[in-house]
Design a protein around this motif. Structure first.
Motif, PDB file in Angstrom:
ATOM      1  N   ILE A  83      16.491   2.250  65.552  1.00 54.30           N
ATOM      2  CA  ILE A  83      15.494   2.710  66.623  1.00 54.30           C
ATOM      3  C   ILE A  83      14.227   3.103  65.566  1.00 54.30           C
ATOM      4  CG2 ILE A  83      14.782   4.871  67.611  1.00 54.30           C
ATOM      5  CD1 ILE A  83      16.969   5.339  69.096  1.00 54.30           C
ATOM      6  N   LYS A  84      12.787   2.472  66.161  1.00 50.42           N
ATOM      7  CA  LYS A  84      11.708   2.641  65.406  1.00 50.42           C
ATOM      8  C   LYS A  84      11.082   3.722  66.122  1.00 50.42           C
ATOM      9  CE  LYS A  84      11.470  -2.333  65.057  1.00 50.42           C
ATOM     10  NZ  LYS A  84      12.208  -2.976  66.251  1.00 50.42           N
ATOM     11  N   ASP A 117      23.306  -5.966  79.488  1.00 50.43           N
ATOM     12  CA  ASP A 117      22.159  -6.713  79.491  1.00 50.43           C
ATOM     13  C   ASP A 117      21.273  -6.781  78.299  1.00 50.43           C
ATOM     14  OD1 ASP A 117      22.054  -8.339  82.394  1.00 50.43           O
ATOM     15  OD2 ASP A 117      23.039  -6.781  82.413  1.00 50.43           O
ATOM     16  N   SER A 118      21.628  -5.880  77.230  1.00 51.15           N
ATOM     17  CA  SER A 118      20.820  -5.744  75.804  1.00 51.15           C
ATOM     18  C   SER A 118      21.710  -5.994  74.810  1.00 51.15           C
ATOM     19  CB  SER A 118      20.249  -4.376  75.839  1.00 51.15           C
ATOM     20  OG  SER A 118      19.768  -4.310  74.485  1.00 51.15           O
ATOM     21  N   ALA A 168      11.843   5.031  76.717  1.00 50.62           N
ATOM     22  CA  ALA A 168      11.040   3.922  77.191  1.00 50.62           C
ATOM     23  C   ALA A 168      11.854   2.640  77.215  1.00 50.62           C
ATOM     24  CB  ALA A 168       9.927   3.879  76.133  1.00 50.62           C
ATOM     25  N   THR A 169      11.513   2.083  78.573  1.00 45.70           N
ATOM     26  CA  THR A 169      12.176   0.826  78.870  1.00 45.70           C
ATOM     27  C   THR A 169      11.263  -0.134  79.474  1.00 45.70           C
ATOM     28  OG1 THR A 169      14.289  -0.414  79.979  1.00 45.70           O
ATOM     29  CG2 THR A 169      13.094   1.597  81.205  1.00 45.70           C
ATOM     30  N   LEU A 170      11.563  -1.372  79.118  1.00 48.80           N
ATOM     31  CA  LEU A 170      11.004  -2.577  79.959  1.00 48.80           C
ATOM     32  C   LEU A 170      11.827  -3.057  81.025  1.00 48.80           C
ATOM     33  CD1 LEU A 170       9.328  -4.411  76.856  1.00 48.80           C
ATOM     34  CD2 LEU A 170       8.130  -2.702  78.447  1.00 48.80           C
ATOM     35  N   ARG A 171      12.889  -2.527  81.186  1.00 46.71           N
ATOM     36  CA  ARG A 171      13.994  -3.194  82.084  1.00 46.71           C
ATOM     37  C   ARG A 171      14.401  -2.113  83.042  1.00 46.71           C
ATOM     38  NH1 ARG A 171      16.613  -7.671  80.571  1.00 46.71           N
ATOM     39  NH2 ARG A 171      17.387  -7.659  82.842  1.00 46.71           N
ATOM     40  N   LYS A 204       7.848   3.242  68.320  1.00 44.89           N
ATOM     41  CA  LYS A 204       7.575   2.511  69.286  1.00 44.89           C
ATOM     42  C   LYS A 204       8.331   3.201  70.483  1.00 44.89           C
ATOM     43  CE  LYS A 204      10.193  -1.674  70.920  1.00 44.89           C
ATOM     44  NZ  LYS A 204      11.172  -2.783  70.959  1.00 44.89           N
ATOM     45  N   VAL A 224      16.237   5.658  73.303  1.00 42.93           N
ATOM     46  CA  VAL A 224      16.321   4.516  74.063  1.00 42.93           C
ATOM     47  C   VAL A 224      17.569   4.443  74.825  1.00 42.93           C
ATOM     48  CG1 VAL A 224      16.703   1.796  73.433  1.00 42.93           C
ATOM     49  CG2 VAL A 224      15.370   3.196  71.986  1.00 42.93           C
ATOM     50  N   THR A 225      17.456   4.157  76.213  1.00 39.36           N
ATOM     51  CA  THR A 225      18.598   4.061  77.047  1.00 39.36           C
ATOM     52  C   THR A 225      19.298   2.763  76.829  1.00 39.36           C
ATOM     53  OG1 THR A 225      19.352   4.812  79.078  1.00 39.36           O
ATOM     54  CG2 THR A 225      17.571   3.176  79.241  1.00 39.36           C
ATOM     55  N   THR A 264      17.579  -2.381  85.284  1.00 41.85           N
ATOM     56  CA  THR A 264      18.892  -2.271  84.780  1.00 41.85           C
ATOM     57  C   THR A 264      19.556  -0.913  84.409  1.00 41.85           C
ATOM     58  OG1 THR A 264      18.142  -1.995  82.461  1.00 41.85           O
ATOM     59  CG2 THR A 264      18.599  -4.317  83.048  1.00 41.85           C
ATOM     60  N   HIS A 324      18.734 -11.551  72.238  1.00 41.04           N
ATOM     61  CA  HIS A 324      17.865 -10.961  73.089  1.00 41.04           C
ATOM     62  C   HIS A 324      16.743 -11.937  73.963  1.00 41.04           C
ATOM     63  CE1 HIS A 324      13.711  -8.757  73.574  1.00 41.04           C
ATOM     64  NE2 HIS A 324      14.569  -7.929  73.964  1.00 41.04           N
TER      65      HIS A 324
END
Ligand code: ZZB
Length: 337
Positions: A125-126, A140-141, A35-38, A129, A134-135, A41, A208
């Motif tokens: 990692i949660k 950028d992270s 899952a990503t919000l970006r 969530k 997570v990729t 990227t 972040h």
């Protein structure tokens, strides 16, 4: 307390080898869903993260079709978002996929600059969530950069049982230029703020926020299909491209844990109904509604419906009900526990 919806892009990273727990699925196409919000990227991916102590599951998208590996919680949300064959149901093929077994698996990731990347361990990692996977985009992270840099150390590789070839050949990829920061903003901010490592939570949170905000408002893509576009422009374009390719999906979840009166953990559901708040008139509709004890909150309703902040039942005689909206009380099945 009002819950909102987190609108993630679920990235489909194909497992090129299967771990022992998934051996029975040989011959099937299996994806780890990150899952990503970006989404813009993704050309900067260098690896993917899983929680070694986490428990994941394998879920069938449709009979005989692709298989998704993610947390059980995420699969349950997806089941109410048309990700699987039957609304509200996910077909569990393998109940227990230990995170430790995912570590070291080779993956093919969409839009990625590297042909093959590997699943590596991330302890922060949660599982509550996103999808629990997570990729990783260390350019950028800041969190990814700190963890990635740490795992480059031979001692750490030995400790986690990581083979050097899973990480040594990989370097952060310059994908976004931010005026005043440069490319590889995560490294720049971690250095500037003196981040000590993945455990330096406070400084990482600061890094972040800066990288996220500056990237969003000032970032320009310097790599990939949308090089030359701003980050704001590239974000929906990259997502649309991956969705059209079949390599990504929209994944929604409440932004915090929401427990219903019936003691169920609530999900975000795409439901064909419109909703109103019971406490005040909504679009001229008298407040003749009741809350639904069995169903989701903050549903991002389809365009023809109205937003549902608390998933109340529709008032049957509301003149403001959009054409085609279902006016029957909520009959959605009570989600399984
Ligand atoms: C790729 C990526 C590239 C991300 C980037 C961020 C950034 P946020 O930003 O805190 O609201 N993530 C997703 N699921 C989990 C999880 N279960 N546990 C820990 N981290 C998770 O959260 C969204 C980001 O948190 C996601 O977007 C994901 O990492 C991570 F360049 O995916 B991201 C400045 C951030 N840059």
């Amino acid at each position: 307390m009002r819950a909102r919806t987190h609108r993630y892009t679920g990235i489909k990273l194909q497992l090129l080898e299967l771990p022992p727990s998934l051996a029975a699925l040989r011959g099937r196409t299996v994806y780890a869903i990150a899952a990503t919000l970006r989404p813009e990227t993704m050309c900067g991916q260098t690896n993917c993260w899983a929680l070694p102590s986490g428990t994941y599951g394998a879920f069938e998208q449709k009979p005989g079709g692709d298989v998704f590996v993610c947390s059980h919680r995420a699969a349950r949300n997806m089941a109410f978002q048309d990700a699987f064959a039957a609304f509200g149901k996910c077909e569990v093929l393998v109940e227990r996929v230990p995170g430790s077994e995912l570590i070291g698996l080779p993956l093919r990731a969409p839009l990625c600059s590297y042909e093959v990347i590997y699943m590596l361990p991330l302890l922060s990692i949660k599982m509550g969530k996103g999808t629990g996977i997570v990729t990783s985009v260390p350019s950028d992270s800041p969190d990814d950069y700190a963890a990635f840099t740490e795992l480059k150390k031979p001692k750490k590789q030995e400790f986690y049982g990581i083979k050097p070839e899973w990480i040594e050949p990989y370097e952060p990829v310059a994908i976004i230029e931010i005026a005043g920061i440069g490319t590889c903003a995560a490294e720049a901010m971690c250095t500037k703020l003196g981040v000590q490592g993945p455990g330096d939570v406070e400084r990482l949170a600061e890094a972040h926020d800066v990288v996220y905000t500056q990237g969003f408002y000032k970032g320009v893509m310097v790599r990939g299909e949308f090089a030359g576009r701003t980050v704001q422009e590239a974000k929906p374009l990259c997502k649309a491209l991956m969705v059209a390719q079949g390599s990504a999906l929209t994944y929604l979840e409440p932004d915090k844990e929401v427990i219903s009166r019936s003691d169920d953990e609530c999900v975000v559901a795409l439901v064909d109904q419109w909703c109103a708040r019971r406490t005040r008139p909504h679009h001229g509709c008298p407040a003749r509604t009741m809350p639904c004890p069995h169903h989701a909150l903050s549903a991002p309703c389809p365009a023809r419906t109205m937003p549902c902040p608390h998933h109340a039942l529709p008032a049957p005689d509301c003149p403001a009900a959009p054409a085609g909206a279902r006016r029957t009380p909520c009959s959605a099945p009570r989600p399984a526990r």
